[in-house]
Design an enzyme around this catalytic site. Structure first.
Site, PDB file in Angstrom:
ATOM      1  N   LYS A  87      39.965  28.480  28.603  1.00 10.71           N
ATOM      2  CA  LYS A  87      40.407  27.692  29.761  1.00 10.71           C
ATOM      3  C   LYS A  87      39.491  26.468  29.884  1.00 10.71           C
ATOM      4  CE  LYS A  87      41.945  28.998  34.379  1.00 10.71           C
ATOM      5  NZ  LYS A  87      41.667  29.950  35.458  1.00 10.71           N
TER       6      LYS A  87
HETATM    7  C1  E4P Z   1      43.792  30.406  37.871  1.00 12.92           C
HETATM    8  O1  E4P Z   1      43.959  30.089  36.755  1.00 12.92           O
HETATM    9  C2  E4P Z   1      43.131  29.543  38.883  1.00 12.92           C
HETATM   10  O2  E4P Z   1      41.794  29.378  38.588  1.00 12.92           O
HETATM   11  C3  E4P Z   1      43.335  30.180  40.231  1.00 12.92           C
HETATM   12  O3  E4P Z   1      44.696  30.537  40.359  1.00 12.92           O
HETATM   13  C4  E4P Z   1      42.866  29.333  41.399  1.00 12.92           C
HETATM   14  O4  E4P Z   1      43.274  29.978  42.582  1.00 12.92           O
HETATM   15  P1  E4P Z   1      42.669  29.648  44.019  1.00 12.92           P
HETATM   16  O5  E4P Z   1      43.132  28.288  44.425  1.00 12.92           O
HETATM   17  O6  E4P Z   1      43.206  30.720  44.904  1.00 12.92           O
HETATM   18  O7  E4P Z   1      41.177  29.715  43.875  1.00 12.92           O
END
Ligand code: E4P
Length: 217
Positions: A87
């Site tokens: 990622k």
């Molecule tokens: C996933 O890939 C993201 O990092 C995550 O969904 C972010 O979510 P949040 O806005 O609830 O922290």
């Protein structure tokens, strides 16, 4: 549409996996910190445990922001398990790294995406997944689901194969709306996924069927 769970909590990952509908997992540094993972070895072991638990892609996020450091960190993450997807944040060096990973056969997820322009760059760089954060967009009084629809339209017109992974899901309705808008994947905490089960008429109807069944047993 694929279902990923957005957590590093092993109990929640197991619960979602037991439903039989789980296609993968996403994590981020905040989610890892939330479950108390500390130190490089613990991080590596945790990703390995998740990847061995779920038969699907597991996103593990780099915390480097400079091209060669992102590549080195991504290579290490990828070496943990074949299902690990690297990622990478939507920054200039992140784009360069996405292209490098794409050229070298390492799967990627471009994270922290908040606009169609950023999604275009991620696709051009060869990202396997692009993660628009729909909940955080809604929090800022813009429309996150609308962005999913816009990116889906652009990718269809251009014939780009990058999968749209709707992230930062806050509710069961978000999941339904993302399915309508053309998301390829949603990543959600456990509660919104379980919320899809709920309807009061289901509960009322089942109670009646079960009580009527007693009369003919
Ligand atoms: C996933 O890939 C993201 O990092 C995550 O969904 C972010 O979510 P949040 O806005 O609830 O922290």
């Amino acid at each position: 549409m694929k279902f990923f769970i957005d957590t590093a909590d092993l109990a929640q990952i197991k619960e979602a996996n037991d439903l039989g509908i789980l296609d993968g997992v996403t994590t981020n540094p905040s989610l890892m910190a939330k479950v108390g993972i500390k130190g490089e070895e613990a991080v590596t072991n945790h990703y390995k445990t998740i990847a061995e638990l779920v038969d699907g892609d597991v996103s593990a996020e780099v915390v480097s922001t400079e091209f060669s450091a992102i590549v080195e960190e991504g290579k290490k993450l990828h070496a943990i398990h074949p299902n690990i997807v690297v990622k990478v944040p939507m920054i200039k060096d992140g784009i360069k790294a996405l292209k490098w990973f794409s050229d070298n056969g390492i799967k990627t997820n471009c994270t922290l995406v908040f606009s169609a322009g950023q999604a275009i760059l991620a696709a051009k760089a060869g990202a396997n997944y692009v993660s628009p954060f729909i909940g955080r967009i809604d929090d800022a009084s813009w429309d996150g689901v609308e962005l999913i629809a816009q990116i889906a339209n652009i990718y269809a017109i251009q014939g780009w194969e990058t999968e749209i992974l709707a992230a930062s899901i806050r509710s069961s309705l978000h999941i339904v709306k993302c399915a309508e808008a053309g998301a390829d994947v949603i990543t959600s905490p456990l509660e919104p996924i379980l919320g899809l089960l709920k309807h009061p008429l289901t509960d009322i109807g089942l109670a009646k069927f079960l009580s009527d069944a007693k009369t003919f047993k």
